[in-house]
Design an enzyme around this catalytic site. Structure first.
Site, short mmCIF file in Angstrom:
data_model
loop_
_atom_site.label_atom_id
_atom_site.label_comp_id
_atom_site.label_asym_id
_atom_site.label_seq_id
_atom_site.Cartn_x
_atom_site.Cartn_y
_atom_site.Cartn_z
N ASP A 222 0.63 -0.77 -0.13
CA ASP A 222 -0.09 0.06 -0.05
C ASP A 222 0.89 0.93 0.12
OD1 ASP A 222 -2.48 1.75 0.09
OD2 ASP A 222 -4.06 -0.01 0.69
N HIS A 275 -3.68 4.60 -3.76
CA HIS A 275 -2.81 3.38 -2.61
C HIS A 275 -1.19 3.20 -3.26
CE1 HIS A 275 -6.51 3.50 0.11
NE2 HIS A 275 -6.82 3.16 -0.76
N GLU A 346 -10.53 4.36 -3.73
CA GLU A 346 -10.58 5.37 -3.57
C GLU A 346 -9.42 6.14 -4.07
OE1 GLU A 346 -10.75 4.45 0.57
OE2 GLU A 346 -9.63 4.03 0.40
#
Ligand SMILES: *[C@@H]1O[C@H](CO)[C@@H](O)[C@H](O)[C@H]1NC(C)=O
Ligand SMILES: *[C@@H]1O[C@H](CO)[C@@H](O)[C@H](O)[C@H]1NC(C)=O
Ligand SMILES: *[C@@H]1O[C@H](CO)[C@@H](O)[C@H](O)[C@H]1NC(C)=O
Length: 600
Positions: A222, A275, A346
């Site tokens: 990540d 991410h 996201e």
């Protein structure tokens, strides 16, 4: 009549009411117990197959099952019994241990596998039958594939128990016909936020095998850390937490092999383009953007990430695709599964303000939107992935289709992992023709309910409730966990994720995965956060949460999962306790309602 004889009669009567004391988890699709009485089990119980047992996977699978059976000589820790007719200490299965045994003990496990070559890939036949007959010395297992036979072993190992002495028994003859409802039954492990060591990963795989979960979704990296050694870019590993907290190519292969030996597929995820910071920035700082911005909860409209630390791959910089392609290609050589997860959750628009490439691209044509930007990613990244292995299917998080920054057109052959808005989003995606993996955060996120992890948080520094009638951050609310409250095993098990779907939509659900994001998870707590709740999902997607009459069977699952938790711990998987031990020993005494039909 003699008093002893009356006791004998009572014993037999009890035995026939509660047929057996132990039931395997997940409950098989069909299981019928006989009545002729227990069968002794010889030690060791030998494997015999329809071929020359060259198949190491089968041989080792039985070896493991037998080792566990012999070492544990398991005594059911939480037996099923009607309310208020329980044995106070269900040790050594008293009824079965004293009952008359069948004359022929079990001495063999005969396995017939139809297709020894079937590879462990999506949709492979995992069915099996298992028969123990009164007059037969063999446990007969028939399976289409080795993978089905391995599932039969984990069932068998749960029903061979202590005879109350030094021996083993099966409580009754039994006929089992079993196969999963869904081909994709997973848990998601995150090794980007915190490192998880190989022994702990193996421990999770052991728990998965016992509960017949067949997919480890491995969220490898990540923005925080990059633990994988990549030969094409050895500098990426500089963003591991330490030299020790890394996965060599050999380590990753060992995980794949260990999983495969237990009928578990490993599906890697490299989360892109969001991410992303660690690792990538070592290759070239210009392929990532906004890594030096303040992630900014202070001024939320300006936030560049939903949690620290920020970073996204630069969608317009052509160099991004060169690096992404090389990393993907190298990992493809390590992870043999035909499915690969490429992230896409996201995407934060503000982050791209920090990219010269993106801001110039927007200036070139002022009509361009963030949706066009997401489309640019889809159009340029997906062909790179698809060129590496034609037969491979890609998985993406649903955001690429359903978030405000979604792309306009995402190929329908991409599998969508759904995590927002429960049944609504599942319904939307399946209606649009996407195959869906259910991971709804309100039901299946196992990390939720532990409070916020961001530090320097003044919201905790409050001494009284300003408005007692309203739940807030600290009083009667979810305590800073965006997806709070904690998802209990019942929350997981009761999830009817096909509610209101048409038959055509239902066909698009390939299964479900319970994610455990690891901001607050490392080796110390990973097992107790996954287990035994992941086993509740295991049964939900293997045989469902309803009985043959369509009635919810959560109350019957109770003793099964309480026993299974003890069984996991006995097998070295550090599962959390669910109840005071009193509740194991007093079936249904800890139910909320005396009404056993109160869960509909
Ligand atoms: C990013 O750019 C947009 C459009 O110019 C602007 O509305 C937004 O406030 C900017 N965000 C940040 C974090 O500067
Ligand atoms: C799915 O959601 C999108 C975005 O909210 C919406 O535009 C679309 O109409 C929905 N489609 C279906 C089939 O519900
Ligand atoms: C299912 O549909 C019924 C009837 O339209 C509705 O009342 C119910 O809320 C729906 N359930 C869910 C979980 O969406």
């Amino acid at each position: 009549m003699h008093l002893a004889n009356i006791a004998q009669l009572l014993l037999i009567a009890t035995t026939s009411v509660a047929a057996v004391n132990v039931n395997p988890l997940p409950a098989p699709r069909h299981i019928s117990w006989g009545k002729s009485g227990p069968k002794s089990v010889a030690s060791p119980l030998k494997l015999s197959t329809n071929h020359d047992t060259r198949d190491e996977i089968l041989k080792e699978g039985w070896h493991r099952a037998w080792q566990s059976i012999a070492a544990l000589r398991w005594t059911p820790a939480a037996i099923e019994a009607p309310i208020s007719s329980f044995e106070p200490f269900p040790s050594a299965t008293p009824a079965a241990s004293k009952a008359k045994r069948a004359s022929v003990p079990l001495s063999l496990v005969k396995v017939h596998v139809e297709d020894l070559r079937a590879d462990l890939q999506h949709g492979v036949d995992e069915s099996y039958t298992l028969d123990i007959k009164e007059g037969s010395a063999a446990v007969q297992i028939n399976a289409q594939t080795v993978w089905g036979a391995l599932h039969a072993f984990t069932t068998l190992q749960q029903i061979i128990i202590s005879d109350g002495n030094l021996g083993l028994l099966v409580e009754q003859p039994v006929h089992i016909q079993d196969s999963p409802l869904y081909p994709y039954r997973g848990i998601m492990m995150d090794t980007g936020r915190n490192f998880i060591s190989l022994p702990k990963i193996f421990e999770q795989l052991d728990g998965m095998a016992l509960s017949k979960l067949n997919v480890l979704h491995w969220h490898l990296d990540d923005s925080q850390s990059w633990p994988m050694v990549i030969n094409a870019y050895p500098e990426m590993i500089k963003d591991a937490y330490s030299a020790r907290e890394t996965y060599s190519r050999k380590d990753m292969r060992r995980v794949v092999e260990y999983a495969r030996a237990r009928a578990i597929r490993v599906i890697p995820e490299v989360d892109m383009p969001s991410h992303s910071s660690a690792g990538w920035k070592q290759v070239d700082p210009e392929i990532v953007t906004c890594i030096d911005s303040w992630w900014s909860n202070d001024v939320w409209p300006l936030h560049t990430a939903v949690e620290p630390n920020p970073g996204q791959l630069d969608i317009i910089n052509p160099k991004t695709y060169e690096v992404v392609g090389n990393v993907y290609k190298e990992l493809s050589g390590i992870f043999s599964d035909n499915w690969f997860h490429v992230g896409a959750d996201e995407i934060q628009p503000n982050c791209f303000n920090f990219s010269r490439h993106v801001t110039e691209w927007f200036e070139e044509d002022p009509s361009r939107t963030y949706n066009d930007l997401a489309q640019h990613w889809v159009d340029h990244a997906i062909p790179i992935f698809q060129n590496v292995r034609k037969e491979r299917r890609l998985i993406m998080w649903e955001d690429i289709v359903l978030s405000p920054e979604h792309a306009h057109e995402v190929p329908k052959n991409i599998v969508m992992q759904s995590w927002n808005n429960g049944i609504d989003y599942i319904s939307n995606l399946t209606a649009n023709g996407y195959d869906v993996i259910v991971s709804s955060s309100d039901f299946l996120y196992l990390d939720c309910g532990h409070g916020g992890f961001v530090t320097n948080d003044p919201r905790y520094n409050v001494m009284s409730n300003p408005d007692p009638s309203t739940p807030n951050f600290n009083y009667g609310g979810i305590g800073g966990s965006w997806c709070g409250p904690y998802k209990s095993w019942q929350r997981v098990y009761d999830y009817d994720f096909t509610t209101n779907l048409t038959d055509a939509q239902k066909k698009h659900i390939v299964g479900a995965t319970a994610p455990l994001w690891a901001e607050q998870v490392d080796d110390v707590v990973i097992s107790s956060k996954f287990w035994p709740r992941a086993a509740a999902l295991g049964e939900l997607v293997w045989s469902g949460n309803r009985d043959e009459n369509g009635k919810k069977r959560t109350t019957l699952m109770t003793q099964r999962i309480l026993n299974f938790r003890e069984y996991l711990v006995a097998n070295g998987i550090m599962a959390a306790p669910l109840v005071p031990k009193y509740c194991l020993q007093h079936p249904h005494a800890c139910d909320l309602n005396q009404d056993q039909d109160s869960i509909q």
